[in-house]
Design an enzyme around this catalytic site. Sequence first.
Site, PDB file in Angstrom:
ATOM      1  N   ILE A 108       0.853  -1.180   0.000  1.00 50.36           N
ATOM      2  CA  ILE A 108       0.000   0.000   0.000  1.00 50.36           C
ATOM      3  C   ILE A 108       0.892   1.234   0.000  1.00 50.36           C
ATOM      4  O   ILE A 108       1.865   1.298   0.758  1.00 50.36           O
ATOM      5  CB  ILE A 108      -0.950   0.014   1.222  1.00 50.36           C
ATOM      6  CG1 ILE A 108      -1.782   1.292   1.264  1.00 50.36           C
ATOM      7  CG2 ILE A 108      -0.189  -0.176   2.516  1.00 50.36           C
ATOM      8  CD1 ILE A 108      -2.823   1.319   2.369  1.00 50.36           C
ATOM      9  N   ILE A 139       4.843  -1.012   2.930  1.00 49.98           N
ATOM     10  CA  ILE A 139       4.446   0.366   2.681  1.00 49.98           C
ATOM     11  C   ILE A 139       5.280   0.889   1.512  1.00 49.98           C
ATOM     12  O   ILE A 139       6.511   0.834   1.536  1.00 49.98           O
ATOM     13  CB  ILE A 139       4.666   1.251   3.919  1.00 49.98           C
ATOM     14  CG1 ILE A 139       4.009   0.612   5.155  1.00 49.98           C
ATOM     15  CG2 ILE A 139       4.129   2.646   3.654  1.00 49.98           C
ATOM     16  CD1 ILE A 139       2.526   0.355   5.018  1.00 49.98           C
ATOM     17  N   LYS A 140       4.592   1.384   0.489  1.00 48.03           N
ATOM     18  CA  LYS A 140       5.275   1.887  -0.697  1.00 48.03           C
ATOM     19  C   LYS A 140       5.715   3.333  -0.485  1.00 48.03           C
ATOM     20  O   LYS A 140       4.901   4.203  -0.215  1.00 48.03           O
ATOM     21  CB  LYS A 140       4.351   1.788  -1.915  1.00 48.03           C
ATOM     22  CG  LYS A 140       3.997   0.356  -2.286  1.00 48.03           C
ATOM     23  CD  LYS A 140       2.882   0.279  -3.316  1.00 48.03           C
ATOM     24  CE  LYS A 140       3.348   0.662  -4.692  1.00 48.03           C
ATOM     25  NZ  LYS A 140       2.275   0.430  -5.712  1.00 48.03           N
ATOM     26  N   ILE A 141       7.018   3.551  -0.621  1.00 47.55           N
ATOM     27  CA  ILE A 141       7.605   4.886  -0.478  1.00 47.55           C
ATOM     28  C   ILE A 141       8.410   5.181  -1.740  1.00 47.55           C
ATOM     29  O   ILE A 141       9.252   4.375  -2.140  1.00 47.55           O
ATOM     30  CB  ILE A 141       8.527   4.962   0.759  1.00 47.55           C
ATOM     31  CG1 ILE A 141       7.732   4.688   2.036  1.00 47.55           C
ATOM     32  CG2 ILE A 141       9.226   6.313   0.838  1.00 47.55           C
ATOM     33  CD1 ILE A 141       8.583   4.655   3.295  1.00 47.55           C
ATOM     34  N   ASN A 162       8.280  -1.172   0.370  1.00 47.58           N
ATOM     35  CA  ASN A 162       8.377  -1.359  -1.076  1.00 47.58           C
ATOM     36  C   ASN A 162       8.798  -0.013  -1.647  1.00 47.58           C
ATOM     37  O   ASN A 162       8.008   0.921  -1.693  1.00 47.58           O
ATOM     38  CB  ASN A 162       7.025  -1.809  -1.638  1.00 47.58           C
ATOM     39  CG  ASN A 162       7.012  -1.966  -3.146  1.00 47.58           C
ATOM     40  OD1 ASN A 162       7.876  -1.455  -3.849  1.00 47.58           O
ATOM     41  ND2 ASN A 162       6.010  -2.653  -3.657  1.00 47.58           N
TER      42      ASN A 162
END
Length: 365
Positions: A108, A139-141, A162
């Site tokens: 996400i 967690i997408k950063i 991610n």
Amino acid sequence: MTSAIARLNDFGQSPWYDNLARPLLSGGGLQTLIADDGIRGVTSNPTILEKAIGAGAGYDEQLAACAREGHSIEATYWEVVLADIVTAADLLRPVYDATKGGDGFVSIEVSPDLAHDTEGTKELAQSLFDRVARPNVMIKIPATLEGITAIEDSIAAGINVNVTLIFALDRHRLVIDAYQKGLERFADAGGDVARVSSVASFFVSRVDTETDRRLPEDSPLRGHAAVANAKLAYQLFRDQFRGVRWEALSARGGRLQRPLWASTSTKNPAYSSTLYVDELIGPDTVNTLAPASIEALQRGEGRPRAGTVAEGLDDAERVMHDLAAAGVVFADVTDVLEREGVDAFAASFHDALSTIEKRRAELSP
């Protein structure tokens, strides 16, 4: 497992599905992909969500409930997204358990509006990780310069990350360093590094789209930059995850930060529909497959075989040299792609908010 998608697992590559919407979860589609095609992870996409909400695909009841409870439009977005993420994480939990935490993740992303806000990204990453409360969420950063510090600090806090929107090798190197620094800090604070996972999402097809735009129609270099860039990224990964520093982390249970090939659907119809799958297979990698790629592989259009990502490194170096000789400034290509990627993600996010607002209005009595 006999499908072409499932065979990627045999070659050391994990296929993830780049498509998350409620019908996939409630209709059994994801479960089928896991069981029949060896799908080992899922990434969420605001564009897919926006289309599903606009079509009324299973979200109306929750949208109406959020409206009754007085949630803002953005708060409603997160409620909707998190509900899907939790369901997907639970469906993938058996994969996570079977691989001892090596796979089975659902991703996400933080708000794209925070792409250049380090502190805001860190705060939202922690909030989302806590709210999902599942060990197999990432967690997408984005790998913007401001994101690099947020990535390190999030890893140091024990958050799975991610890292998205990587285009350049220099930026990939910074991402790897941020991951290793984060693990070192987490370990020094007494954390169990074996429970922290990360992938480095290296975007592929867009590299050819932008590079081809700068080349003559008859250039033999067209359609080669993306694969060459990704192969060099894989070589960088192999170089950076060996030696004294990594061995010390590995001895404490540290996991490799696997390269993840993102944006692997072919954009140019002149190229093979599975170009960015067939050429980038190798151990300790992930390929996120959009529906078009899934369907192409299910039709038998792919020719997967082991180890292709490590082949032709001399050719990859030659492609990059020849691009420079042809006047293509590759650093400018990757800078443009990062800016456009951040803008595109932000546009999708705001489109989703607008669709939620419109749909809630339609549902109001």
